[in-house]
Design an enzyme around this catalytic site. Sequence first.
Site, PDB file in Angstrom:
ATOM      1  N   LYS A  71      -7.054  -0.577 -12.931  1.00 42.09           N
ATOM      2  CA  LYS A  71      -7.796  -1.467 -12.023  1.00 42.09           C
ATOM      3  C   LYS A  71      -9.208  -0.984 -11.707  1.00 42.09           C
ATOM      4  CE  LYS A  71      -3.950  -3.613  -9.544  1.00 42.09           C
ATOM      5  NZ  LYS A  71      -3.340  -3.897  -8.239  1.00 42.09           N
ATOM      6  N   ASN A  92      -8.243  -6.785 -10.483  1.00 42.35           N
ATOM      7  CA  ASN A  92      -6.890  -7.026 -11.020  1.00 42.35           C
ATOM      8  C   ASN A  92      -6.840  -8.246 -11.930  1.00 42.35           C
ATOM      9  OD1 ASN A  92      -6.918  -9.182  -9.212  1.00 42.35           O
ATOM     10  ND2 ASN A  92      -4.810  -8.874  -8.563  1.00 42.35           N
ATOM     11  N   ASP A 107      -5.691  -9.740  -5.173  1.00 40.70           N
ATOM     12  CA  ASP A 107      -4.624  -9.189  -4.304  1.00 40.70           C
ATOM     13  C   ASP A 107      -4.870  -9.541  -2.834  1.00 40.70           C
ATOM     14  OD1 ASP A 107      -2.993  -8.025  -6.204  1.00 40.70           O
ATOM     15  OD2 ASP A 107      -3.985  -6.076  -6.116  1.00 40.70           O
ATOM     16  N   GLY A 132      -1.805   2.228   5.679  1.00 40.38           N
ATOM     17  CA  GLY A 132      -2.091   2.483   4.269  1.00 40.38           C
ATOM     18  C   GLY A 132      -3.568   2.324   3.970  1.00 40.38           C
ATOM     19  N   ALA A 133      -4.013   3.013   2.896  1.00 40.94           N
ATOM     20  CA  ALA A 133      -5.414   2.918   2.474  1.00 40.94           C
ATOM     21  C   ALA A 133      -5.511   3.028   0.951  1.00 40.94           C
ATOM     22  CB  ALA A 133      -6.242   4.008   3.147  1.00 40.94           C
ATOM     23  N   GLY A 135      -4.730   1.038  -2.986  1.00 41.61           N
ATOM     24  CA  GLY A 135      -5.324  -0.141  -3.627  1.00 41.61           C
ATOM     25  C   GLY A 135      -5.035  -1.431  -2.881  1.00 41.61           C
ATOM     26  N   ALA A 136      -3.774  -1.661  -2.522  1.00 37.39           N
ATOM     27  CA  ALA A 136      -3.409  -2.910  -1.841  1.00 37.39           C
ATOM     28  C   ALA A 136      -4.083  -2.972  -0.468  1.00 37.39           C
ATOM     29  CB  ALA A 136      -1.890  -2.999  -1.695  1.00 37.39           C
ATOM     30  N   GLY A 250       6.203  -9.882   1.463  1.00 33.49           N
ATOM     31  CA  GLY A 250       5.203  -9.659   0.414  1.00 33.49           C
ATOM     32  C   GLY A 250       5.337 -10.566  -0.795  1.00 33.49           C
TER      33      GLY A 250
END
Length: 285
Positions: A71, A92, A107, A132-133, A135-136, A250
Amino acid sequence: MTVNYLDNLVGVFGSPVAENPTVVMMEAGFRERGLNWKYLTIEVRKGDLEDAIRGLRAFNMRGINLTIPHKIEVLRYLDEVADDARLMGAVNTVRREGSKLIGENTDGKGFLRSLKEDGGTNPAGKKIVLLGAGGAARAIGVELALAGAQYLRIVNRTPARGKELAELINSKTAASAEYIAWDVRFILPEDTDILVNATSIGLFPDIEAKPDIDYRSIRSGMIVCDVIPNPPRTVFLKEAENNGAKTLDGLGMLVYQGTIGFKMWTGVDAPVSEMKEALKQAFGL
Ligand code: NDP
């Protein structure tokens, strides 16, 4: 009528890629819309991406999805990159316009659409906690900020990644963000409107795992979202429900990031429910 045996080719480059179910969703969409398009699942190992992109150009493919580990590297081989994908530093989805290859990131857009359409929530003016930090999380954080979110609190195990995402949002968007260290049993600030788990905690097969937060700090006015598509009903979401919050799984994000790519490639609106059904079957749901 003249017969045309030529297919329009798209697909995914990744490694490992054999278990990526996107083909099932895309082919269901092509069938439903009567399009002579084919989606190929292609194993491209790290180090082979430049050659693979050359091949894509030579085969006149209409586009490609990128998954682990390509990516970020793919940005080097493209002619143009959309502003939001450049901000995230990750692509992506590649689409072709004439001879040009253009990088996009669907995404975060997929998450945003799911939040609005399935979750009935507009992030504009909202206060958000993002767990979280990776890719998503970067994709979601940037799109939420561009969509007018007021304040983002980034909570991540590794401080450097969390700080980098908060700085990115502060310097490149109108939203404000701060990094918060992930202490044991993170307590949600009372003014939180939206909580998002964008870590991989709870992903199959580790389905009993859940982010270490104080679930009693979840309130009924919040919407709590998980990026984990499999299983869709994570322990995180069950706990949030038990504490009275509205929840969003999700699966919607996964379907929408694909349907947005489908439209970019074919120019045709994607058959969302058929594609979602195909994906659910692929996950055995
Ligand atoms: P990355 O590897 O880039 O990031 C993983 C994130 O999870 C990091 O923030 C990492 O923290 C955190 N993390 C992982 N394990 C732990 C743990 N035990 N404790 C605390 N934090 C942890 O992965 P991605 O961002 O690409 O993917 C994350 C999830 O998003 C995956 O489950 C993936 O399936 C899902 N996803 C869903 C999509 C959808 O359409 N629904 C689309 C894309 C991804 P640290 O920085 O400290 O390592």
